[in-house]
Design a protein around this motif. Structure first.
Motif, mmCIF file in Angstrom:
data_model
loop_
_atom_site.group_PDB
_atom_site.id
_atom_site.type_symbol
_atom_site.label_atom_id
_atom_site.label_comp_id
_atom_site.label_asym_id
_atom_site.label_seq_id
_atom_site.Cartn_x
_atom_site.Cartn_y
_atom_site.Cartn_z
ATOM 1 N N ALA A 267 0.808 -1.226 0.000
ATOM 2 C CA ALA A 267 0.000 0.000 0.000
ATOM 3 C C ALA A 267 0.841 1.277 0.000
ATOM 4 O O ALA A 267 0.603 2.188 -0.800
ATOM 5 C CB ALA A 267 -0.944 0.003 1.199
ATOM 6 N N VAL A 268 1.813 1.370 0.895
ATOM 7 C CA VAL A 268 2.593 2.605 1.010
ATOM 8 C C VAL A 268 3.363 2.881 -0.272
ATOM 9 O O VAL A 268 3.402 4.010 -0.775
ATOM 10 C CB VAL A 268 3.556 2.532 2.216
ATOM 11 C CG1 VAL A 268 4.443 3.774 2.275
ATOM 12 C CG2 VAL A 268 2.765 2.403 3.517
ATOM 13 N N GLU A 269 3.971 1.847 -0.837
ATOM 14 C CA GLU A 269 4.705 2.006 -2.100
ATOM 15 C C GLU A 269 3.765 2.460 -3.213
ATOM 16 O O GLU A 269 4.109 3.343 -4.014
ATOM 17 C CB GLU A 269 5.371 0.682 -2.476
ATOM 18 C CG GLU A 269 6.214 0.759 -3.746
ATOM 19 C CD GLU A 269 6.838 -0.565 -4.121
ATOM 20 O OE1 GLU A 269 7.501 -0.635 -5.169
ATOM 21 O OE2 GLU A 269 6.653 -1.553 -3.360
ATOM 22 N N GLU A 286 -1.979 2.598 14.700
ATOM 23 C CA GLU A 286 -0.622 3.102 14.892
ATOM 24 C C GLU A 286 0.155 3.039 13.582
ATOM 25 O O GLU A 286 0.319 1.961 13.001
ATOM 26 C CB GLU A 286 0.122 2.319 15.975
ATOM 27 C CG GLU A 286 1.506 2.883 16.253
ATOM 28 C CD GLU A 286 2.223 2.166 17.386
ATOM 29 O OE1 GLU A 286 3.350 2.593 17.719
ATOM 30 O OE2 GLU A 286 1.663 1.198 17.934
ATOM 31 N N PRO A 287 0.636 4.168 13.074
ATOM 32 C CA PRO A 287 1.349 4.160 11.790
ATOM 33 C C PRO A 287 2.726 3.524 11.923
ATOM 34 O O PRO A 287 3.420 3.710 12.928
ATOM 35 C CB PRO A 287 1.451 5.645 11.429
ATOM 36 C CG PRO A 287 1.358 6.361 12.741
ATOM 37 C CD PRO A 287 0.470 5.522 13.617
ATOM 38 N N THR A 288 3.114 2.779 10.911
ATOM 39 C CA THR A 288 4.450 2.192 10.875
ATOM 40 C C THR A 288 5.460 3.274 10.498
ATOM 41 O O THR A 288 5.100 4.362 10.062
ATOM 42 C CB THR A 288 4.515 1.056 9.844
ATOM 43 O OG1 THR A 288 4.251 1.611 8.538
ATOM 44 C CG2 THR A 288 3.472 -0.022 10.144
ATOM 45 N N ASN A 293 7.290 7.938 7.185
ATOM 46 C CA ASN A 293 8.322 8.492 6.311
ATOM 47 C C ASN A 293 7.871 8.682 4.869
ATOM 48 O O ASN A 293 8.629 9.203 4.052
ATOM 49 C CB ASN A 293 9.561 7.583 6.337
ATOM 50 C CG ASN A 293 10.210 7.536 7.716
ATOM 51 O OD1 ASN A 293 10.164 8.502 8.461
ATOM 52 N ND2 ASN A 293 10.795 6.400 8.058
ATOM 53 N N ALA A 294 6.651 8.241 4.549
ATOM 54 C CA ALA A 294 6.160 8.366 3.173
ATOM 55 C C ALA A 294 6.030 9.844 2.803
ATOM 56 O O ALA A 294 5.537 10.657 3.597
ATOM 57 C CB ALA A 294 4.826 7.655 3.025
ATOM 58 N N ARG A 295 6.448 10.196 1.597
ATOM 59 C CA ARG A 295 6.515 11.609 1.199
ATOM 60 C C ARG A 295 5.146 12.255 1.064
ATOM 61 O O ARG A 295 5.014 13.474 1.244
ATOM 62 C CB ARG A 295 7.279 11.745 -0.123
ATOM 63 C CG ARG A 295 6.604 11.049 -1.293
ATOM 64 C CD ARG A 295 7.271 11.316 -2.624
ATOM 65 N NE ARG A 295 6.561 10.633 -3.698
ATOM 66 C CZ ARG A 295 5.465 11.099 -4.271
ATOM 67 N NH1 ARG A 295 4.944 12.244 -3.858
ATOM 68 N NH2 ARG A 295 4.882 10.420 -5.248
ATOM 69 N N ASN A 296 4.118 11.477 0.721
ATOM 70 C CA ASN A 296 2.806 12.087 0.474
ATOM 71 C C ASN A 296 1.711 11.552 1.384
ATOM 72 O O ASN A 296 0.532 11.596 1.046
ATOM 73 C CB ASN A 296 2.398 11.910 -0.996
ATOM 74 C CG ASN A 296 2.387 10.447 -1.432
ATOM 75 O OD1 ASN A 296 2.882 9.579 -0.721
ATOM 76 N ND2 ASN A 296 1.833 10.183 -2.606
#
Length: 339
Positions: A267-269, A286-288, A293-296
């Protein structure tokens, strides 16, 4: 009549940062230190869950903060066992604060010989000794009817509306709210009404479960900054595909506001590589580190809302007042004070 004892918070392992943030926020409101009850929630070598509460909770109004997110079964069992420990310790009232209600997507029998797991979870919570449930954006509002105890379902839409009005100040006339499917129209319409924006729908067609065969935009999105609104983002496949469809239909930008960022697997990618300028989620799960660190991807806090809801429940005042902008702006001071 106001309660005689102070509300007491206890947390499982599912989202301790959120529980600590709620405790800090309640301390500000009460003008006194509100901490988490000292307890241990751990596992034996065979992964059995064990709970021990180190403080006296007899006659107390207890609030267990525990989303039943991934790993859903472990976190659900923690919640049930903590409830049993408090019940056997003579707690007066036990409220399960479940920011993300796992199994909510299994709310009906879509096919023969399938379970209604959300109802089963409701039964388990009630039988364990939960007296009240406080949750956020249930996937299906009828789940409240699965319980024979009070259920307060908070909504992220009022907070999202504040965030949108704050971050799109100079472009409000260009905004359009998008429902990613027909079933989410009511949720999207509520947000659209709050920010004074028109509504469009992305209609998706599936040939088999988990695969989207095609999408069609219902509405004119040319030249619009589109805001997709939904309650859950899991693998983000449908969300990213919807964003592509909107851009192809003439949208200038696509943003998404999703309450529960499950964000499993790739998902994040997918989100980072998508055409979406931003994905806004809450911290109900709780966010990983990857999510942080995801830019958007941006995270909106829910602690101010949950802290106020707990205090309102404890004191016997209205929880639905938290759906109003005039009520939310003061408790989110510093974030949206320039509206």
């Amino acid at each position: 009549m106001a309660a005689m004892t102070e509300p007491k918070l206890i947390s499982g392992n599912a989202n301790r940062p959120l529980a600590q943030a709620i405790a800090r926020r309640m301390s500000m409101h009460r003008g006194m230190s509100v901490g988490l009850v000292d307890a241990r929630v751990e596992r034996f070598n065979d992964q059995e869950i064990f709970v021990e509460v180190y403080e006296n909770v007899r006659g107390e109004d207890m609030y267990i903060i525990q989303p039943t997110s991934n790993p859903a079964n472990d976190n659900l069992m923690e919640l049930l066992i903590m409830t049993d420990a408090l019940k056997r310790s003579s707690a007066d009232r036990i409220t399960a604060v479940i920011p993300y209600f796992g199994y909510a997507r299994q709310d009906r029998r879509a096919k023969a010989r399938t379970p209604i797991s959300a109802k089963l979870v409701a039964n388990l919570l009630t039988e364990a000794g939960v007296d009240r449930v406080l949750t956020l954006d249930l996937h299906a509002t009828q789940i409240q009817g699965f319980f024979d105890i009070p259920v307060d379902n908070l909504y992220a839409a009022p907070v999202f509306a504040l965030d949108i009005l704050h971050n799109f100040k100079g472009a409000r006339e260009d905004l359009m709210v998008i429902s990613p499917d027909v079933g989410g129209v009511a949720r999207a319409r509520e947000l659209a009404k709050r920010i004074g924006a028109p509504l469009a729908i992305v209609d998706k067609r599936r040939e088999k479960a988990g695969e989207v065969a095609g999408m069609t935009v219902i509405g004119e999105v040319t030249g619009k900054k589109c805001i997709i609104v939904d309650d859950i983002c899991d693998t983000a496949g449908t969300l990213c595909k919807a964003a592509e469809t909107l851009m192809e239909a003439g949208a200038t930008e696509v943003h998404a506001y999703i309450t529960h960022g499950v964000l499993s697997g790739p998902a994040v990618e997918r989100v980072e590589n998508s055409v979406m300028k931003s994905l806004v989620i809450t911290d109900s799960i709780e966010p990983t580190e990857e999510v942080k660190n995801a830019r958007n991807i941006r995270i909106v806090p829910t602690a101010p809302m949950f802290a106020q809801a707990i205090l309102n429940t404890w004191s016997g005042t209205s929880v639905s007042s938290l759906f109003e902008t005039d009520t939310l702006v003061p408790i989110y001071e510093g974030l949206y004070s320039t509206l």
